[in-house]
Design an enzyme around this catalytic site. Structure first.
Site, PDB file in Angstrom:
ATOM      1  N   ASP A  31     -18.404  22.604 -26.448  1.00  0.00           N
ATOM      2  CA  ASP A  31     -18.958  21.527 -27.295  1.00  0.00           C
ATOM      3  C   ASP A  31     -20.214  22.205 -28.142  1.00  0.00           C
ATOM      4  OD1 ASP A  31     -16.954  19.736 -26.812  1.00  0.00           O
ATOM      5  OD2 ASP A  31     -17.976  18.675 -25.404  1.00  0.00           O
ATOM      6  N   HIS A  89     -13.229  17.591 -16.710  1.00  0.00           N
ATOM      7  CA  HIS A  89     -12.448  18.330 -17.327  1.00  0.00           C
ATOM      8  C   HIS A  89     -11.496  19.047 -16.070  1.00  0.00           C
ATOM      9  CE1 HIS A  89     -15.450  18.615 -20.559  1.00  0.00           C
ATOM     10  NE2 HIS A  89     -14.428  18.674 -20.999  1.00  0.00           N
ATOM     11  N   ASP A 132       7.528  -4.377  -1.053  1.00  0.00           N
ATOM     12  CA  ASP A 132       5.891  -3.782  -0.117  1.00  0.00           C
ATOM     13  C   ASP A 132       6.038  -3.904   1.401  1.00  0.00           C
ATOM     14  OD1 ASP A 132       6.127  -6.585  -0.296  1.00  0.00           O
ATOM     15  OD2 ASP A 132       4.447  -6.841  -1.675  1.00  0.00           O
ATOM     16  N   CYS A 166       5.635  -9.064   4.605  1.00  0.00           N
ATOM     17  CA  CYS A 166       6.081 -10.357   5.083  1.00  0.00           C
ATOM     18  C   CYS A 166       5.526 -10.838   6.185  1.00  0.00           C
ATOM     19  CB  CYS A 166       7.695 -10.405   5.020  1.00  0.00           C
ATOM     20  SG  CYS A 166       8.009 -12.195   5.409  1.00  0.00           S
ATOM     21  N   GLY A 213       9.757 -23.281  -7.196  1.00  0.00           N
ATOM     22  CA  GLY A 213       9.888 -21.992  -6.971  1.00  0.00           C
ATOM     23  C   GLY A 213      11.274 -21.495  -7.639  1.00  0.00           C
ATOM     24  N   THR A 270      16.512 -16.574   0.001  1.00  0.00           N
ATOM     25  CA  THR A 270      15.295 -16.867   0.412  1.00  0.00           C
ATOM     26  C   THR A 270      14.901 -17.606   1.658  1.00  0.00           C
ATOM     27  OG1 THR A 270      14.869 -18.828  -0.940  1.00  0.00           O
ATOM     28  CG2 THR A 270      15.039 -16.885  -2.357  1.00  0.00           C
ATOM     29  N   ASP A 319      17.190 -11.797   4.756  1.00  0.00           N
ATOM     30  CA  ASP A 319      15.796 -12.024   4.087  1.00  0.00           C
ATOM     31  C   ASP A 319      14.774 -12.293   5.178  1.00  0.00           C
ATOM     32  OD1 ASP A 319      14.137 -12.849   1.592  1.00  0.00           O
ATOM     33  OD2 ASP A 319      13.960 -14.505   2.780  1.00  0.00           O
ATOM     34  N   PRO A 320      13.745 -11.822   5.168  1.00  0.00           N
ATOM     35  CA  PRO A 320      12.683 -11.907   6.167  1.00  0.00           C
ATOM     36  C   PRO A 320      11.998 -13.368   6.062  1.00  0.00           C
ATOM     37  CG  PRO A 320      11.659 -10.472   4.263  1.00  0.00           C
ATOM     38  CD  PRO A 320      13.140 -10.722   4.284  1.00  0.00           C
ATOM     39  N   GLY A 321      11.739 -13.966   4.932  1.00  0.00           N
ATOM     40  CA  GLY A 321      11.307 -15.226   4.671  1.00  0.00           C
ATOM     41  C   GLY A 321      12.049 -16.005   5.445  1.00  0.00           C
TER      42      GLY A 321
END
EC number: 2.7.1.28
Length: 581
Positions: free
Chosen positions: A105, A212, A392, A395, A492, A500, A562-564
């Site tokens: 520069d 840089h 992810d 739960c 929902g 679910t 399903d975990p829920g």
């Protein structure tokens, strides 16, 4: 391995990026045949000092015509090789050059300066170096980092106000001496077509690096945001550091928290909070705070902190209006001293009847809740493992957080014996402590829909409480289940069979319809409901997800229940076991 980049070609990426920026910003024009961005209203600005800024590409939005000068005072910015001053439409004006302190520069702008002098154009150059990393200054001096953007803003405001070249040069030099920047990065960046510029271990971060991709002054162990910010500020303000910022208790500063390109907004906010607390804890007044991406290093996941000592005249230049699209809309209000928190209005309290707290019913409620909590805590790892199939894997963590919150609440005193009041209180508690997304209040929630978000529990409990305000008979409890299920489906958008938590609760709800018949037995019906919920939870592993985050995952990958749904069935089982005992 070469990093992936969304470019058309390595050779043309800088030109393509500059073309895109100009195409989407009516305030800018390209100088044909050059990597130069000009103000569109350049011809109407004769008589003012023309400021030229620039540098290499990859630091956007800096040096790309969007920030902050092309739009206020700075008329021209360029990237790439030097441009002969004779092709720049500034011949009749005084010319101010604002390069960062890097060899390339300095050479480019030095050449432009000598050309302008040869052509009789009044010209001055201020080389900007704000790096506070090096405790002993080297021959090359301090590198130009994100503080350059503040210099652009100040110089641009002065030029826009019609201040002459000599005065602008003098004032900018003073400002540049009262500023410092320090960067830290979690890993390096990579130039298109190249490999990462340096490697870091998983437990290391780079302190004091440039823009840089060059390595910093030292590597430190990964630490919390608070610890890293404290280390940065200690280094920047250490009087034994030759490049320190002379910040002291009572000083007033502009603070910039700059995203080096690859840091999430979540982390940026955490760093900003840590910086504000740390500076104010040192007795430093933060006059303005700018948080965002100002001068990046491609996709580098890191930040730089800039401190600029200010007084009221300098603040007016920082606050001056600009049309530069990347300059943040910062209110001209001091950060320090501003009231940041507002006390939430007290929630209306429902009247408790004389037997609501401390009686046998209240004690029974506490036993039920304690069993539910211990059940969920014991299932944490199992639920997380099930949840990893759809994303992810949080739960179990979410439900454990809820269980710990309920336990803490129970320590405060006996729960209300009134079922309606109990469910309403649990709804508020879970929404506050589980948070607003998949992972909730204590962590990121990258998915908008889960099979088990806290909102579903909140909806279910709030709606279920309503029928129980009038009666607490078995038919009323069945109606409460119906109301909760209806609310979950309404908001929902899930239905039985969508894989679910609703599948478990729906199956139980169908069995609980028997409570509406005269002479129904509480435990007999509840036992059948729990078994039905457990069977429904197990059956979800054969379902294709129709709602929630798992609906985006191939059904071939969803081989576990399903975990829920598993969690909901486990809660019902815990309730049953206490009542049976």
């Amino acid at each position: 391995q070469t990093s992936k980049k969304l470019v058309n070609s390595v050779a043309g990426c800088a030109d393509d990026a500059l073309a895109g920026l100009v195409a989407c910003n009516p305030n800018l024009q390209l100088l044909q045949g050059h990597r130069v961005a000009l103000r569109s209203d350049l011809d109407s600005l004769k008589g003012r000092v023309a400021l030229l800024s620039g540098g290499g590409s990859g630091h956007e939005p800096a040096h790309a015509g969007e920030y902050p000068g092309v739009g206020q005072g700075v008329l021209v910015e360029w990237t790439g090789p030097p441009v002969r001053s004779s092709v720049l439409p500034t011949q009749s004006q005084e010319l101010g050059l604002l390069p960062t302190n890097y060899t390339g520069d300095r050479l480019n702008f030095g050449l432009a300066r000598e050309q302008a002098r040869a052509e009789g154009i009044p010209v001055e150059m201020v080389v900007i170096g704000d790096d506070s990393a090096f405790t002993v200054l080297k021959k090359a001096g301090r590198r130009g980092l994100c503080g350059t953007v503040l210099i652009h803003k100040v110089a641009g405001a002065l030029a826009e106000a019609g201040v002459g070249l000599e005065e602008i040069t003098k004032r900018v030099n003073v400002v540049a001496q009262a500023m410092g920047t320090l960067g830290v990065s979690l890993s390096s960046c990579s130039v298109p077509g190249s490999k990462p510029t340096f490697e870091l271990s998983a437990d290391e971060v780079e302190l004091g690096l440039g823009i840089h991709g060059e390595a910093g002054v030292r590597r430190i162990k990964m630490a919390t945001a608070d610890e890293i910010v404290k280390l940065m500020l200690d280094h920047m303000t250490d009087t034994t550091n030759a490049s320190h910022v002379p910040v002291q208790p009572g000083s007033s500063v502009v603070m910039m928290v700059n995203n080096l390109g690859g840091l999430s907004f979540l982390e940026l906010g955490i760093i900003a909070d840590a910086a504000v607390r740390s500076l104010e804890g040192r007795g430093v007044k933060i006059a303005r705070a700018l948080v965002g991406t100002f001068m990046s290093a491609l996709e580098m996941p890191g930040i730089s902190l800039t401190l600029l000592l200010v007084d009221e005249p300098l603040l007016k230049l920082i606050d001056a209006e600009t049309t530069a699209v990347a300059w943040p809309n910062v209110a001209a209000v001091s950060i320090t001293g501003r009231k940041r928190n507002r006390v939430a209005p007290a929630e209306p309290q429902e009247a408790l009847d004389s037997t609501a707290v401390g009686g046998s019913a209240s004690k029974r409620m506490a036993l039920v809740l304690e069993r539910v909590c211990s059940t969920l805590l014991g299932l944490e790892e199992h639920l997380n493992a099930l949840d990893r199939a759809a994303g992810d894997g949080d739960c179990g963590t979410t439900h454990s957080r809820a269980a710990r919150a309920i336990r803490e609440w129970l320590k405060e005193g006996p729960p209300p014996a009134s079922p309606a009041q109990l469910l309403s209180k649990l709804s508020v508690l879970l929404l506050e402590k589980m948070g607003g997304g998949c992972l909730g209040a204590e962590g990121p929630a990258p998915h908008a829909q889960c099979s088990h978000p806290p909102q579903l529990y909140g909806l279910f409990l709030t709606a279920a409480a309503q029928p129980l305000k009038v009666k607490t008979s078995l038919p009323a409890w069945s109606a409460a289940m119906d109301a909760g299920l209806e609310a979950m489906q309404k908001y929902g958008k899930a239905a039985p069979g969508d894989r679910t938590m609703l599948d478990s609760l729906w199956a139980a709800g169908q069995e609980l319809q028997a409570w509406k018949s005269p002479g129904a037995d509480l435990l007999q019906v509840l036992t059948k409901a729990v078994k039905s919920a457990e069977a429904a939870a197990e059956a979800t592993k054969n379902m294709e997800a129709g709602a929630g985050r798992a609906s985006y995952i191939s059904s071939a990958r969803l081989e576990q229940p399903d975990p829920g749904a598993v969690a909901a069935a486990a809660i019902l089982r815990a309730i049953l076991e206490v009542l049976q005992s």
